[in-house]
Design a protein around this motif. Structure first.
Motif, PDB file in Angstrom:
ATOM      1  N   ILE A  32       0.712  -1.195   0.043  1.00 61.68           N
ATOM      2  CA  ILE A  32       0.008  -0.049   0.052  1.00 61.68           C
ATOM      3  C   ILE A  32       0.885   1.208  -0.094  1.00 61.68           C
ATOM      4  O   ILE A  32       0.668   2.199  -0.840  1.00 61.68           O
ATOM      5  CB  ILE A  32      -0.783  -0.105   1.263  1.00 61.68           C
ATOM      6  CG1 ILE A  32      -1.591  -1.118   1.094  1.00 61.68           C
ATOM      7  CG2 ILE A  32      -2.034   1.326   1.158  1.00 61.68           C
ATOM      8  CD1 ILE A  32      -2.610  -1.507   2.365  1.00 61.68           C
ATOM      9  N   ALA A  33       1.825   1.421   0.674  1.00 58.05           N
ATOM     10  CA  ALA A  33       2.840   2.302   0.848  1.00 58.05           C
ATOM     11  C   ALA A  33       3.637   2.665  -0.562  1.00 58.05           C
ATOM     12  O   ALA A  33       3.437   4.086  -0.879  1.00 58.05           O
ATOM     13  CB  ALA A  33       4.012   2.114   1.818  1.00 58.05           C
ATOM     14  N   ILE A  34       3.858   1.703  -1.362  1.00 59.74           N
ATOM     15  CA  ILE A  34       4.232   2.028  -2.627  1.00 59.74           C
ATOM     16  C   ILE A  34       3.399   2.796  -3.456  1.00 59.74           C
ATOM     17  O   ILE A  34       3.592   3.831  -3.913  1.00 59.74           O
ATOM     18  CB  ILE A  34       4.698   0.657  -3.389  1.00 59.74           C
ATOM     19  CG1 ILE A  34       6.049   0.111  -2.354  1.00 59.74           C
ATOM     20  CG2 ILE A  34       5.094   0.879  -4.789  1.00 59.74           C
ATOM     21  CD1 ILE A  34       6.584  -1.385  -3.246  1.00 59.74           C
ATOM     22  N   GLY A  35       2.151   2.195  -3.542  1.00 62.10           N
ATOM     23  CA  GLY A  35       1.148   2.852  -4.148  1.00 62.10           C
ATOM     24  C   GLY A  35       0.680   4.065  -3.899  1.00 62.10           C
ATOM     25  O   GLY A  35       0.505   5.310  -4.534  1.00 62.10           O
ATOM     26  N   VAL A  36       0.861   4.514  -2.343  1.00 61.66           N
ATOM     27  CA  VAL A  36       0.461   5.812  -1.910  1.00 61.66           C
ATOM     28  C   VAL A  36       1.668   6.834  -2.092  1.00 61.66           C
ATOM     29  O   VAL A  36       1.378   7.808  -2.659  1.00 61.66           O
ATOM     30  CB  VAL A  36       0.529   5.594  -0.126  1.00 61.66           C
ATOM     31  CG1 VAL A  36       0.473   7.177   0.237  1.00 61.66           C
ATOM     32  CG2 VAL A  36      -0.740   4.924   0.033  1.00 61.66           C
ATOM     33  N   LEU A 158      -6.473   3.681   4.149  1.00 56.39           N
ATOM     34  CA  LEU A 158      -6.211   2.322   4.093  1.00 56.39           C
ATOM     35  C   LEU A 158      -4.716   1.780   4.593  1.00 56.39           C
ATOM     36  O   LEU A 158      -4.578   0.725   5.378  1.00 56.39           O
ATOM     37  CB  LEU A 158      -6.384   1.816   2.677  1.00 56.39           C
ATOM     38  CG  LEU A 158      -6.081   0.288   2.384  1.00 56.39           C
ATOM     39  CD1 LEU A 158      -7.044  -0.475   3.035  1.00 56.39           C
ATOM     40  CD2 LEU A 158      -6.176  -0.156   0.969  1.00 56.39           C
ATOM     41  N   LEU A 159      -3.777   2.855   4.504  1.00 57.66           N
ATOM     42  CA  LEU A 159      -2.472   2.488   4.936  1.00 57.66           C
ATOM     43  C   LEU A 159      -2.717   2.849   6.458  1.00 57.66           C
ATOM     44  O   LEU A 159      -1.842   1.462   7.043  1.00 57.66           O
ATOM     45  CB  LEU A 159      -1.551   3.536   4.366  1.00 57.66           C
ATOM     46  CG  LEU A 159      -0.053   3.374   4.861  1.00 57.66           C
ATOM     47  CD1 LEU A 159       0.382   1.926   4.348  1.00 57.66           C
ATOM     48  CD2 LEU A 159       0.600   4.446   4.279  1.00 57.66           C
ATOM     49  N   ALA A 160      -3.234   3.698   7.033  1.00 54.06           N
ATOM     50  CA  ALA A 160      -3.330   3.577   8.380  1.00 54.06           C
ATOM     51  C   ALA A 160      -4.219   2.412   8.904  1.00 54.06           C
ATOM     52  O   ALA A 160      -3.689   2.084  10.445  1.00 54.06           O
ATOM     53  CB  ALA A 160      -3.987   4.823   8.734  1.00 54.06           C
ATOM     54  N   LEU A 161      -5.149   1.882   8.584  1.00 53.63           N
ATOM     55  CA  LEU A 161      -5.828   0.842   9.079  1.00 53.63           C
ATOM     56  C   LEU A 161      -4.967  -0.465   9.161  1.00 53.63           C
ATOM     57  O   LEU A 161      -5.380  -1.279   9.909  1.00 53.63           O
ATOM     58  CB  LEU A 161      -7.100   0.824   8.372  1.00 53.63           C
ATOM     59  CG  LEU A 161      -8.164   1.921   8.308  1.00 53.63           C
ATOM     60  CD1 LEU A 161      -9.294   1.665   7.469  1.00 53.63           C
ATOM     61  CD2 LEU A 161      -8.605   1.722   9.725  1.00 53.63           C
ATOM     62  N   ASN A 162      -4.255  -0.597   8.091  1.00 48.59           N
ATOM     63  CA  ASN A 162      -3.407  -1.611   8.075  1.00 48.59           C
ATOM     64  C   ASN A 162      -1.905  -1.684   8.421  1.00 48.59           C
ATOM     65  O   ASN A 162      -1.184  -2.421   8.724  1.00 48.59           O
ATOM     66  CB  ASN A 162      -3.069  -2.235   6.594  1.00 48.59           C
ATOM     67  CG  ASN A 162      -4.545  -2.660   5.845  1.00 48.59           C
ATOM     68  OD1 ASN A 162      -4.689  -3.963   6.039  1.00 48.59           O
ATOM     69  ND2 ASN A 162      -5.336  -1.998   5.444  1.00 48.59           N
ATOM     70  N   ALA A 163      -1.779  -0.549   9.153  1.00 51.17           N
ATOM     71  CA  ALA A 163      -0.271  -0.153   9.629  1.00 51.17           C
ATOM     72  C   ALA A 163      -0.164  -0.815  11.149  1.00 51.17           C
ATOM     73  O   ALA A 163      -1.244  -0.898  11.732  1.00 51.17           O
ATOM     74  CB  ALA A 163       0.008   1.253   9.803  1.00 51.17           C
ATOM     75  N   PRO A 164       0.834  -1.589  11.451  1.00 54.67           N
ATOM     76  CA  PRO A 164       1.027  -2.170  12.888  1.00 54.67           C
ATOM     77  C   PRO A 164       0.861  -1.146  13.824  1.00 54.67           C
ATOM     78  O   PRO A 164       1.184   0.226  13.583  1.00 54.67           O
ATOM     79  CB  PRO A 164       2.332  -2.684  12.979  1.00 54.67           C
ATOM     80  CG  PRO A 164       2.979  -2.701  11.216  1.00 54.67           C
ATOM     81  CD  PRO A 164       1.981  -1.816  10.719  1.00 54.67           C
ATOM     82  N   TRP A 170       5.223   5.910  11.942  1.00 52.54           N
ATOM     83  CA  TRP A 170       6.020   5.638  10.550  1.00 52.54           C
ATOM     84  C   TRP A 170       5.129   5.699   9.233  1.00 52.54           C
ATOM     85  O   TRP A 170       5.518   6.359   8.044  1.00 52.54           O
ATOM     86  CB  TRP A 170       6.743   4.547  10.531  1.00 52.54           C
ATOM     87  CG  TRP A 170       7.557   4.150   9.561  1.00 52.54           C
ATOM     88  CD1 TRP A 170       7.385   3.050   8.493  1.00 52.54           C
ATOM     89  CD2 TRP A 170       9.095   4.561   9.298  1.00 52.54           C
ATOM     90  NE1 TRP A 170       8.141   3.209   7.429  1.00 52.54           N
ATOM     91  CE2 TRP A 170       9.196   3.829   7.973  1.00 52.54           C
ATOM     92  CE3 TRP A 170       9.682   5.577   9.682  1.00 52.54           C
ATOM     93  CZ2 TRP A 170      10.594   4.249   7.202  1.00 52.54           C
ATOM     94  CZ3 TRP A 170      10.978   5.793   9.121  1.00 52.54           C
ATOM     95  CH2 TRP A 170      11.271   5.109   7.846  1.00 52.54           C
ATOM     96  N   TYR A 171       3.973   4.939   9.123  1.00 56.19           N
ATOM     97  CA  TYR A 171       3.337   4.768   8.170  1.00 56.19           C
ATOM     98  C   TYR A 171       2.403   6.071   7.875  1.00 56.19           C
ATOM     99  O   TYR A 171       1.972   6.252   6.850  1.00 56.19           O
ATOM    100  CB  TYR A 171       2.486   3.721   8.368  1.00 56.19           C
ATOM    101  CG  TYR A 171       3.159   2.174   7.976  1.00 56.19           C
ATOM    102  CD1 TYR A 171       3.006   1.796   6.765  1.00 56.19           C
ATOM    103  CD2 TYR A 171       3.513   1.523   9.108  1.00 56.19           C
ATOM    104  CE1 TYR A 171       3.646   0.686   6.434  1.00 56.19           C
ATOM    105  CE2 TYR A 171       4.227   0.352   8.749  1.00 56.19           C
ATOM    106  CZ  TYR A 171       4.279  -0.045   7.640  1.00 56.19           C
ATOM    107  OH  TYR A 171       4.895  -1.100   7.330  1.00 56.19           O
TER     108      TYR A 171
END
Length: 443
Positions: A32-36, A158-164, A170-171
C-alpha cells in the motif's frame, strides 16, 4: 439506502486492474505504501510544476504589462484558485464514487488533473491573445483543483488501518513523502531547461515541457493506484464500511467539530509548506538578490533534507506519539518565525540557512500532519471526512500562503511573514489543546 459497493459498480478498468492482482493475496502495508508514494508524488509534482511556474513564468508570459511584484501577486492569486476548487471536486467526485465506483472516480480525476496541467502547457501568452490568456489560466487552474479534490482515493486511510500499532507514526509519514519528492523532480526539470536555454527560448517554449511530463507521470500513477483500489482487500474494507463514501454535506454537518480541529491542527506545517517552497523563490528573485537557478538548486537540497526529516518524524512519532511531535514542531516553527524570514535578506548564505532549517522543520511537522483525526470519525464517515479535512486544511493553511506572504513582505518587510507563520503555529497548539483525546498515547 446503502451506497453501492465497489463490486456492484465495477467497471472494465477496475476489472482489468483486478486481473493484474489475480493472485488474491492479502495486501501488506508495504505494498500500500508504494502505491501511496507513487500517487502522492504525481499529485505534488503537478502541484509544484505550477507553483514554480507561478514565480518564474506566468508573471512574464501572462502579466507582462504589470510591474514584477504585482504580476507575481496576480499569478499567486490564480495559484490559489485550485484550493478554492478542491472542495467542489470532493463533492462531485464523491458522488461519482458512490454511484460508479472508485476506479471510475480515480480515472476521471487523474485524467482531469493531467489534462488540465497539459492544457497549461499549451497556454497562449498575453502577447498572442491578450487578457484571455489569464482567463484561460484561471480555467485550467480551476480544473486542476477539481481534480485534486477528486483524486482522494482513501489510500492513506487504508494504509493507516493496516499499519502495525507500534508503527503508526512511520506509516502516517509515508504519504507525506510525495511533497519533497514532487518538488525535487519539478525543480530539477525547471533547472535543466533554465540552464540549457536562453531566457527568451525558456519563456517561449522551454517552460512548457515540465507540464507535458505531468501526463506521463499521471498515467503511471493511475495504474499503480488502480492496482490497489481494485484488490479484494480494499474492496473488503470498502464493503465493511471502513472506506465507504458518504454524502459530503451530511458528513460535514455531523462531524464539523472533528473536521474543524483536523483542519486547524496541521496549520503550522501547512503554512510553513509554502513559506519554504514557493515564497523564498519569489522574494529573492523579485528583490534581485538571486536568480532562479541557484534558488532552485537550494530548494532541491532542501527537498532532500525534507525527506530525511520526514523519515525521522516517523521514528520520533512511534517513540513519543504523533501529537507530541506535531506540538513540538509547532513550537519550533513559532521560534523559526521570529528570526528566519530575515535570513532571506542576507544573501546566498542566509537563503541556504533559511531553506535548510525550514525544510528540516517542515519534514518533522508535515510528516505527521496527515490523518490526525481520521480515527475520530465513525466508520461510515471516515472516508469522506478524511477527504474534507485534507481539502479544508490545504485551503485554510496553504492555499493563500504565497499570496499573503509576498503581499506582507512587500508592504511591511519579511518580518511580517514571520508573524503570519507564527499565527499558524498558534492555531496548531490551540487545536491540539482543545482535543484532549490526542493527549492519549497513540503508539
Amino acid at each position: 439506502m446503502n451506497a453501492p459497493t465497489g463490486s456492484s459498480t465495477s467497471t472494465p478498468l477496475e476489472r482489468d486492474a483486478r486481473v493484474v492482482n489475480a493472485d488474491q493475496h492479502e495486501i501488506k502495508p508495504g505494498e500500500i505504501a508504494i502505491g501511496v508514494i507513487i500517487g502522492r508524488t504525481s499529485e505534488f509534482f503537478d502541484f509544484f510544476v505550477y507553483a514554480l511556474a507561478s514565480v518564474i513564468v506566468f508573471p512574464s508570459v501572462v502579466f507582462p504589462h504589470h510591474e514584477p511584484v504585482t504580476a507575481t501577486l496576480l499569478s499567486f492569486a490564480i495559484f490559489s484558485v485550485a484550493f478554492i476548487a478542491r472542495p467542489f471536486g470532493t463533492l462531485l467526485f464523491m458522488w461519482i464514487d458512490r454511484n460508479h465506483g472508485k476506479g471510475v472516480k480515480l480515472t476521471l480525476a487523474l485524467f482531469l488533473l493531467g489534462g488540465s496541467t497539459m492544457a497549461v502547457a499549451l497556454l497562449p501568452s498575453h502577447q498572442q491573445i491578450g487578457s484571455l490568456s489569464a482567463l484561460l489560466l484561471i480555467t485550467f487552474r480551476f480544473g486542476q483543483g477539481l481534480a485534486l479534490g477528486g483524486a482522494w482515493d482513501g489510500m492513506p486511510s487504508l494504509l493507516a488501518l493496516n499499519a502495525p500499532k507500534e508503527k503508526r507514526g512511520w506509516y502516517a509519514m509515508i504519504p507525506q513523502l510525495g511533497a519533497p519528492l514532487g518538488l525535487l523532480i519539478a525543480a530539477a526539470l525547471f533547472t535543466y531547461f533554465l540552464v540549457i536555454l536562453t531566457p527568451e527560448d525558456f519563456l517561449t517554449w522551454g517552460w512548457r515541457y515540465p507540464f507535458f511530463v505531468a501526463l506521463a507521470i499521471n498515467v503511471v500513477a493511475l495504474f499503480a493506484r488502480l492496482r490497489l483500489v481494485a484488490t479484494p482487500e480494499f474492496e473488503h474494507l470498502f464493503a465493511a464500511g471502513e472506506l465507504r463514501p458518504s454524502p459530503a454535506f451530511a458528513t460535514l454537518f455531523r462531524e464539523w467539530r472533528t473536521i474543524a480541529l483536523g483542519a486547524l491542527a496541521p496549520l503550522s506545517a501547512f503554512a510553513l509548506f509554502h513559506i519554504v517552497t514557493v515564497f523564498p523563490l519569489s522574494w529573492v528573485t523579485l528583490t534581485g538578490r538571486d536568480q532562479p537557478v541557484p534558488s532552485l538548486r537550494i530548494e532541491m537540497i532542501g527537498a532532500v533534507v525534507g525527506v530525511i526529516a520526514m523519515l525521522g518524524s516517523g521514528l520520533l512519532a512511534d517513540r513519543f506519539g504523533r501529537r507530541q511531535v506535531l506540538a513540538v514542531g509547532a513550537v519550533l516553527i513559532g521560534a523559526f518565525s521570529g528570526f528566519a524570514p530575515q535570513l532571506l535578506n542576507a544573501g546566498a548564505i542566509g537563503e541556504t540557512v533559511y531553506m535548510i532549517l525550514g525544510f528540516t522543520l517542515l519534514g518533522v511537522a508535515f510528516g505527521q500532519s496527515s490523518g490526525l483525526v481520521n480515527d475520530r470519525f465513525p466508520p461510515e464517515h471516515r472516508y469522506t471526512g478524511a477527504a474534507i479535512v485534507a481539502n479544508t486544511a490545504w485551503l485554510v493553511g496553504a492555499g493563500f500562503a504565497p499570496l499573503v506572504a509576498l503581499f506582507l513582505a512587500d508592504r511591511f518587510g519579511v518580518w511580517a511573514v514571520g508573524a503570519y507563520l507564527l499565527s499558524g503555529a498558534i492555531c496548531t497548539l490551540v487545536a491540539l489543546a482543545i482535543n484532549k483525546e490526542w493527549a492519549k498515547d497513540e503508539h
